[in-house]
Design a protein around this motif. Structure first.
Motif, mmCIF file in Angstrom:
data_model
loop_
_atom_site.group_PDB
_atom_site.id
_atom_site.type_symbol
_atom_site.label_atom_id
_atom_site.label_comp_id
_atom_site.label_asym_id
_atom_site.label_seq_id
_atom_site.Cartn_x
_atom_site.Cartn_y
_atom_site.Cartn_z
ATOM 1 N N UNK A 220 0.775 -1.273 0.301
ATOM 2 C CA UNK A 220 -0.649 -0.157 0.559
ATOM 3 C C UNK A 220 0.722 1.276 -0.219
ATOM 4 N N UNK A 221 2.214 1.170 0.755
ATOM 5 C CA UNK A 221 3.007 2.076 1.710
ATOM 6 C C UNK A 221 3.575 2.571 -0.993
ATOM 7 N N UNK A 222 3.754 2.064 -1.620
ATOM 8 C CA UNK A 222 4.342 1.610 -2.692
ATOM 9 C C UNK A 222 3.663 1.988 -3.815
ATOM 10 N N UNK A 223 2.414 1.790 -3.718
ATOM 11 C CA UNK A 223 1.383 2.245 -4.724
ATOM 12 C C UNK A 223 0.612 3.907 -4.274
ATOM 13 N N UNK A 224 0.560 3.594 -3.502
ATOM 14 C CA UNK A 224 -0.123 5.251 -2.936
ATOM 15 C C UNK A 224 0.964 6.136 -2.876
ATOM 16 N N UNK A 225 2.019 5.670 -2.282
ATOM 17 C CA UNK A 225 3.443 7.046 -1.917
ATOM 18 C C UNK A 225 5.008 6.078 -2.552
ATOM 19 N N UNK A 226 4.596 6.162 -4.151
ATOM 20 C CA UNK A 226 6.133 5.609 -4.035
ATOM 21 C C UNK A 226 7.701 6.562 -4.056
ATOM 22 N N UNK A 227 8.073 6.870 -3.957
ATOM 23 C CA UNK A 227 9.487 7.165 -3.008
ATOM 24 C C UNK A 227 10.275 7.911 -4.662
ATOM 25 N N UNK A 228 10.619 6.295 -5.242
ATOM 26 C CA UNK A 228 11.129 6.176 -6.398
ATOM 27 C C UNK A 228 10.891 6.677 -7.204
ATOM 28 N N UNK A 229 11.386 7.915 -8.222
ATOM 29 C CA UNK A 229 11.164 8.194 -9.581
ATOM 30 C C UNK A 229 10.880 7.180 -10.335
ATOM 31 N N UNK A 230 11.822 6.099 -10.289
ATOM 32 C CA UNK A 230 11.698 4.768 -11.287
ATOM 33 C C UNK A 230 9.759 4.477 -10.961
ATOM 34 N N UNK A 231 9.516 4.378 -9.665
ATOM 35 C CA UNK A 231 8.339 3.965 -9.261
ATOM 36 C C UNK A 231 7.437 4.661 -9.703
ATOM 37 N N UNK A 232 7.130 6.029 -9.357
ATOM 38 C CA UNK A 232 6.282 7.423 -9.999
ATOM 39 C C UNK A 232 6.453 6.807 -11.142
ATOM 40 N N UNK A 233 7.784 7.091 -11.951
ATOM 41 C CA UNK A 233 7.114 6.571 -13.859
ATOM 42 C C UNK A 233 6.212 5.099 -13.804
ATOM 43 N N UNK A 234 6.972 3.680 -12.884
ATOM 44 C CA UNK A 234 6.088 3.137 -13.838
ATOM 45 C C UNK A 234 4.607 2.831 -13.504
ATOM 46 N N UNK A 235 4.365 3.753 -11.619
ATOM 47 C CA UNK A 235 2.785 3.701 -11.325
ATOM 48 C C UNK A 235 2.116 4.986 -12.720
#
Length: 336
Positions: A251-266
């Protein structure tokens, strides 16, 4: 059930601990660092989602755990501790004894598991008898129960069928049943629902999650689609260019991604974009893993890149439970 209760009470260490794993492929033009300093752990009954683009090293990580890396590839360094035993130094005979027994794998294509010229019952009985002293009648009953457990209707009929007589979703269910046959401690699932329609995919995800919770089996679910693991995994590890760049509770990674790559994936998921607007996408391509430039591998595609990104970021835990490998994480979103 006694094994599961003991694990849930904390009597045992994590089922799997991977520490600083490096798996490289040595070619004529250089070394491909397919897995480069990867660390994570998986507890009993827990599902870890290992997510990233094609070529990020997810599948090679899974194959490294199973000891299935062929030349010119090899595990260069690091440790893979399964129930406290280091698999990197284990003999080929020991690894063969573990595969399909204590550690199982579900492939993207179920026909990598199933033999097209053998009936389903023959294959499942052989998988049991390879690791258990059990007569054919008892083994067939166990196979029947396994098919029933993954939601296959009329399991007796399916046991008598050949793989080509089953639908794609049914074949994948059989492959999952085979993975759970010997009650393994760890299952590695390599994008097993990618080729299935969304209805069948949702059913299989639900069944896999329920089986892990009921049996205490730890699972690594490899995927390129964060939406798949959003409702399945307990934790997510995001992988890019051979390295894990972010780890945290799902839930933390999906709702509040920290890495710019995670943000881009979502942001690349269609449902995350407003109707009628252009689909957000990460610019550029995954870098060539031969001779990666120094520093962060994502810097050429990152909107936050700076001169500092020419140095390799260390893994840090800026927020409790969130591990990140980045000089410029999205801490402002996480604080909201």
């Amino acid at each position: 059930m006694e094994k599961l209760e003991g694990q849930l009470n904390g009597e045992d260490a994590p089922t799997l601990v991977v520490e600083n794993l490096k798996t490289h492929f040595f070619t004529r033009i250089g070394a491909v660092k397919a897995v480069d300093d990867v660390s994570f752990s998986v507890q009993a009954g827990e599902i870890l989602g290992l997510a990233g683009e094609s070529g990020s090293g997810k599948s090679i990580t899974g194959f490294s755990i199973l000891g299935l890396i062929d030349p010119p590839g090899r595990v260069v360094s690091g440790a893979i501790r399964f129930k406290g035993e280091d698999l990197v130094t284990a003999s080929p005979e020991r690894l063969r004894g573990l595969r399909g027994n204590r550690i199982a794998m579900i492939f993207q294509d179920p026909m990598m598991t199933l033999n097209p010229v053998l009936r389903v019952d023959t294959q499942m009985i052989e998988a049991i008898q390879a690791h258990r002293k059990m007569d054919r009648k008892a083994a067939r009953q166990r196979a029947y129960d396994a098919l029933e457990m993954v939601g296959i209707p009329s399991p007796g009929e399916r046991l008598n069928a050949y793989p080509h007589q089953l639908s794609g979703g049914m074949r994948q269910r059989v492959a999952i049943a085979i993975a759970f046959l010997n009650e393994p401690d760890l299952i590695i699932a390599d994008e097993p629902t990618t080729a299935l329609d969304v209805t069948i995919q949702a059913q299989i995800l639900h069944e896999a999650q329920a089986l892990c919770k009921r049996t205490g089996t730890a699972m690594i679910w490899i995927t390129h689609d964060l939406a798949v693991v959003a409702g399945l995994a307990d934790r997510i590890a995001v992988m890019y260019a051979g390295r894990i760049v972010e780890t945290g509770e799902t839930d933390d990674v999906i709702d509040r991604p920290l890495h710019p790559y995670s943000v881009g994936l979502l942001g690349s998921v269609p449902s995350a974009n407003k109707r009628g607007e252009r689909l957000n996408q990460i610019p550029g391509m995954t870098p060539n893993l031969i001779g990666l430039p120094p520093g962060c591998a994502f810097k050429a595609r990152c909107p936050r890149a700076s001169e500092l990104c020419n140095t390799t970021p260390d893994v840090s835990e800026l927020i409790p439970g969130r591990k990140i490998r980045c000089h410029h994480p999205h801490l402002e979103e996480a604080a909201q």
